[in-house]
Design a protein around this motif. Sequence first.
Motif, PDB file in Angstrom:
ATOM      1  N   ASP A 271     -39.436   3.269  -0.946  1.00 29.40           N
ATOM      2  CA  ASP A 271     -40.406   2.507  -0.153  1.00 29.40           C
ATOM      3  C   ASP A 271     -40.672   1.146  -0.795  1.00 29.40           C
ATOM      4  OD1 ASP A 271     -41.425   3.996  -2.310  1.00 29.40           O
ATOM      5  OD2 ASP A 271     -43.410   4.241  -1.425  1.00 29.40           O
ATOM      6  N   VAL A 272     -40.925   1.175  -2.113  1.00 29.22           N
ATOM      7  CA  VAL A 272     -41.195  -0.073  -2.835  1.00 29.22           C
ATOM      8  C   VAL A 272     -39.949  -0.965  -2.833  1.00 29.22           C
ATOM      9  CG1 VAL A 272     -41.792  -1.034  -5.095  1.00 29.22           C
ATOM     10  CG2 VAL A 272     -42.928   1.049  -4.280  1.00 29.22           C
ATOM     11  N   MET A 273     -38.799  -0.367  -3.072  1.00 30.91           N
ATOM     12  CA  MET A 273     -37.571  -1.163  -3.142  1.00 30.91           C
ATOM     13  C   MET A 273     -37.277  -1.838  -1.801  1.00 30.91           C
ATOM     14  SD  MET A 273     -37.093  -0.721  -6.224  1.00 30.91           S
ATOM     15  CE  MET A 273     -35.699  -1.826  -6.439  1.00 30.91           C
ATOM     16  N   MET A 274     -37.525  -1.099  -0.719  1.00 31.82           N
ATOM     17  CA  MET A 274     -37.294  -1.687   0.607  1.00 31.82           C
ATOM     18  C   MET A 274     -38.279  -2.816   0.865  1.00 31.82           C
ATOM     19  SD  MET A 274     -34.644  -0.481   1.896  1.00 31.82           S
ATOM     20  CE  MET A 274     -34.771  -1.620   3.279  1.00 31.82           C
ATOM     21  N   ALA A 275     -39.546  -2.567   0.525  1.00 26.29           N
ATOM     22  CA  ALA A 275     -40.576  -3.583   0.782  1.00 26.29           C
ATOM     23  C   ALA A 275     -40.271  -4.863   0.011  1.00 26.29           C
ATOM     24  CB  ALA A 275     -41.945  -3.041   0.385  1.00 26.29           C
ATOM     25  N   GLU A 276     -39.636  -4.723  -1.145  1.00 30.38           N
ATOM     26  CA  GLU A 276     -39.369  -5.905  -1.962  1.00 30.38           C
ATOM     27  C   GLU A 276     -38.028  -6.555  -1.672  1.00 30.38           C
ATOM     28  OE1 GLU A 276     -40.288  -5.134  -6.052  1.00 30.38           O
ATOM     29  OE2 GLU A 276     -42.408  -4.749  -5.555  1.00 30.38           O
ATOM     30  N   SER A 277     -37.200  -5.930  -0.829  1.00 30.93           N
ATOM     31  CA  SER A 277     -35.898  -6.569  -0.622  1.00 30.93           C
ATOM     32  C   SER A 277     -35.985  -7.648   0.453  1.00 30.93           C
ATOM     33  CB  SER A 277     -34.817  -5.539  -0.329  1.00 30.93           C
ATOM     34  OG  SER A 277     -35.240  -4.637   0.642  1.00 30.93           O
ATOM     35  N   ASP A 278     -35.212  -8.693   0.232  1.00 34.31           N
ATOM     36  CA  ASP A 278     -35.218  -9.845   1.122  1.00 34.31           C
ATOM     37  C   ASP A 278     -33.811  -9.998   1.702  1.00 34.31           C
ATOM     38  OD1 ASP A 278     -35.177 -12.307   2.325  1.00 34.31           O
ATOM     39  OD2 ASP A 278     -35.931 -13.416   0.583  1.00 34.31           O
ATOM     40  N   VAL A 279     -33.687  -9.793   2.967  1.00 37.36           N
ATOM     41  CA  VAL A 279     -32.364  -9.811   3.599  1.00 37.36           C
ATOM     42  C   VAL A 279     -31.718 -11.198   3.531  1.00 37.36           C
ATOM     43  CG1 VAL A 279     -33.064 -10.305   5.983  1.00 37.36           C
ATOM     44  CG2 VAL A 279     -31.090  -8.817   5.550  1.00 37.36           C
ATOM     45  N   ASN A 280     -32.532 -12.210   3.335  1.00 39.46           N
ATOM     46  CA  ASN A 280     -31.979 -13.566   3.251  1.00 39.46           C
ATOM     47  C   ASN A 280     -31.611 -13.985   1.828  1.00 39.46           C
ATOM     48  OD1 ASN A 280     -32.230 -14.150   6.050  1.00 39.46           O
ATOM     49  ND2 ASN A 280     -34.446 -14.256   5.693  1.00 39.46           N
ATOM     50  N   PHE A 281     -32.045 -13.185   0.862  1.00 39.91           N
ATOM     51  CA  PHE A 281     -31.705 -13.523  -0.527  1.00 39.91           C
ATOM     52  C   PHE A 281     -31.655 -12.257  -1.352  1.00 39.91           C
ATOM     53  CE2 PHE A 281     -32.408 -15.271  -4.833  1.00 39.91           C
ATOM     54  CZ  PHE A 281     -31.404 -16.216  -4.831  1.00 39.91           C
ATOM     55  N   THR A 282     -30.470 -11.690  -1.423  1.00 45.11           N
ATOM     56  CA  THR A 282     -30.286 -10.412  -2.128  1.00 45.11           C
ATOM     57  C   THR A 282     -29.861 -10.670  -3.569  1.00 45.11           C
ATOM     58  OG1 THR A 282     -27.973 -10.362  -1.502  1.00 45.11           O
ATOM     59  CG2 THR A 282     -29.534  -9.289   0.015  1.00 45.11           C
ATOM     60  N   ARG A 283     -29.710  -9.592  -4.311  1.00 46.18           N
ATOM     61  CA  ARG A 283     -29.238  -9.712  -5.696  1.00 46.18           C
ATOM     62  C   ARG A 283     -27.859 -10.396  -5.741  1.00 46.18           C
ATOM     63  NH1 ARG A 283     -31.214 -10.032 -10.847  1.00 46.18           N
ATOM     64  NH2 ARG A 283     -29.487  -9.677 -12.263  1.00 46.18           N
ATOM     65  N   GLY A 284     -27.007 -10.049  -4.792  1.00 41.60           N
ATOM     66  CA  GLY A 284     -25.681 -10.686  -4.737  1.00 41.60           C
ATOM     67  C   GLY A 284     -25.813 -12.195  -4.569  1.00 41.60           C
ATOM     68  N   ASP A 285     -26.737 -12.621  -3.703  1.00 39.16           N
ATOM     69  CA  ASP A 285     -26.975 -14.063  -3.534  1.00 39.16           C
ATOM     70  C   ASP A 285     -27.456 -14.672  -4.846  1.00 39.16           C
ATOM     71  OD1 ASP A 285     -26.366 -14.175  -0.803  1.00 39.16           O
ATOM     72  OD2 ASP A 285     -28.380 -13.506  -0.249  1.00 39.16           O
ATOM     73  N   TRP A 286     -28.352 -13.947  -5.487  1.00 42.34           N
ATOM     74  CA  TRP A 286     -28.920 -14.444  -6.756  1.00 42.34           C
ATOM     75  C   TRP A 286     -27.812 -14.634  -7.795  1.00 42.34           C
ATOM     76  CZ3 TRP A 286     -29.091 -13.036 -11.853  1.00 42.34           C
ATOM     77  CH2 TRP A 286     -30.059 -13.652 -12.651  1.00 42.34           C
ATOM     78  N   VAL A 287     -26.912 -13.659  -7.870  1.00 42.80           N
ATOM     79  CA  VAL A 287     -25.826 -13.761  -8.849  1.00 42.80           C
ATOM     80  C   VAL A 287     -24.918 -14.951  -8.515  1.00 42.80           C
ATOM     81  CG1 VAL A 287     -23.752 -12.620  -9.759  1.00 42.80           C
ATOM     82  CG2 VAL A 287     -25.878 -11.323  -9.500  1.00 42.80           C
ATOM     83  N   MET A 288     -24.597 -15.104  -7.230  1.00 40.02           N
ATOM     84  CA  MET A 288     -23.701 -16.213  -6.848  1.00 40.02           C
ATOM     85  C   MET A 288     -24.341 -17.573  -7.102  1.00 40.02           C
ATOM     86  SD  MET A 288     -21.720 -15.056  -3.381  1.00 40.02           S
ATOM     87  CE  MET A 288     -23.047 -14.213  -2.544  1.00 40.02           C
ATOM     88  N   GLN A 289     -25.602 -17.676  -6.695  1.00 39.89           N
ATOM     89  CA  GLN A 289     -26.254 -18.984  -6.801  1.00 39.89           C
ATOM     90  C   GLN A 289     -26.807 -19.259  -8.195  1.00 39.89           C
ATOM     91  OE1 GLN A 289     -28.957 -19.557  -3.432  1.00 39.89           O
ATOM     92  NE2 GLN A 289     -27.541 -18.366  -2.186  1.00 39.89           N
TER      93      GLN A 289
END
Length: 439
Positions: A271-289
């Motif tokens: 529940d917490v993990m879903m509430a905190e996830s951002d479909v526009n900026f995921t961990r993969g985006d964070w790693v790339m950018q």
Amino acid sequence: ANKFVIIGGGSTQSPSILEVLRQRSADLDMNQLVLYDTDEERVSLLGQYTKMYYKETGSPVHVSYTTNLEEALQDADFLFMQIRPGLNKQRAIDEKICIRNGVIGQETCGLGGFSFAMRVIPDIIAIIKKVKQICPNAWILNYTNPEAILSEAIYREFPEAKVICICDMPISIEGAIAQYFHKDLKDITFKYFGMNHFGWWTSMIDENGKDLLPQLREDVQSGKIDTLAQWNDETLDDQYWIDTYKRMITIFKRFPEYFPNCYLQYYLMPDVMMAESDVNFTRGDWVMQGREKRIFTECRRVLKAGTAKGSSLNSGVHGNYIVDIANAIIHNTRERFTVNQKNNGAISNFDTDAVVEVPAYIGSMGAETISIGKIPTFHKGLMELQKAYEKRTVDAALSGSYQVALEAVVLNKTIPDYHVGKKVLDELYEANKEYWPEL
Ligand code: G6P
Ligand code: MN
């Protein structure tokens, strides 16, 4: 003398390994280092950087890079594997498909892990087949994710292969625990069981023979601590890890018997993990950018300047852990590391053929796991479901059966029902046509 090869050398996880190898090359008797990757641009950037950096720091090691696997494997002694078919681009696509459908999107847990496994299993099997032909005596130390599923595939397909599947998460958490108690990590003997990114510590015995787990439990229950983040000095600038080290304590507070691996957050706090996830900026985006941009920009700058002076690679847990294991094999030190191996009775009331993550003593013969004994029903129940999912995922990747893939997906604890599972599976398949086996 030993030849080391990094398979997936163009990865931005390489720098810490490259730095530790450089610092410890004499101990390791390393005279040759090869960065191999299928991605010409990435491997040439990191490869040229590393050549320059080793040379300018006076390293006698011969460094090269290549996109030719046969050439890389010739006379190799140690293969460090960390590949990522489809790169972080594909990781982010998977994360977004999952999140948009209301389920956990993460590269190893949930269906992000399923998708990554479908991409990576065929490639890893092809690589190990080549290893068996070209350098059958080489040791393979595998960091490639999703390690839980991949190790299951590797030990099933190559029961005799010289492979040790590893993850730096247990040692990272152990480091934080040691720091919390103001102890030297080497003075604590940790007992851990589970699967990769899915396990628990049952004891942590200090140099006086005292188990530190009851004290840790008390400090958590009494509210003295609600996070271990400040004792994890490597990732204090990374909010994901700060939050993760806090959630790990929340899980321990709720389930105080054993101390949890932080990756259990995806299964026990969805529940917490879903509430905190951002479909526009995921961990993969964070790693790339973030990490990828930073490292490749630095490589380009150094190559343009023609010198690596003023630039350096950071060593760290990731590099030290894999190099410590290689060192243990080379010098037959029989030190203790937590690794992924066939259970073979180590957990006495769990599937003997399953791959589990447990401590092992490592020397020139490889890893000899310790005995864990019986595990409680709660942990066993969670593990059995997860293991069934892992095995069915391997079956799906090897058979190319859609029906088997569907079974795997529905077995995953993050999937609420058939409809959601099938929809996510179909969308992932569509987005991964280029990489998955044909279903
Ligand atoms: C830890 C895990 C690895 C994982 C990494 C993720 O080290 O043990 O399995 O790959 O974290 O790092 P990233 O920064 O790519 O999310
Ligand atoms: Mn890991």
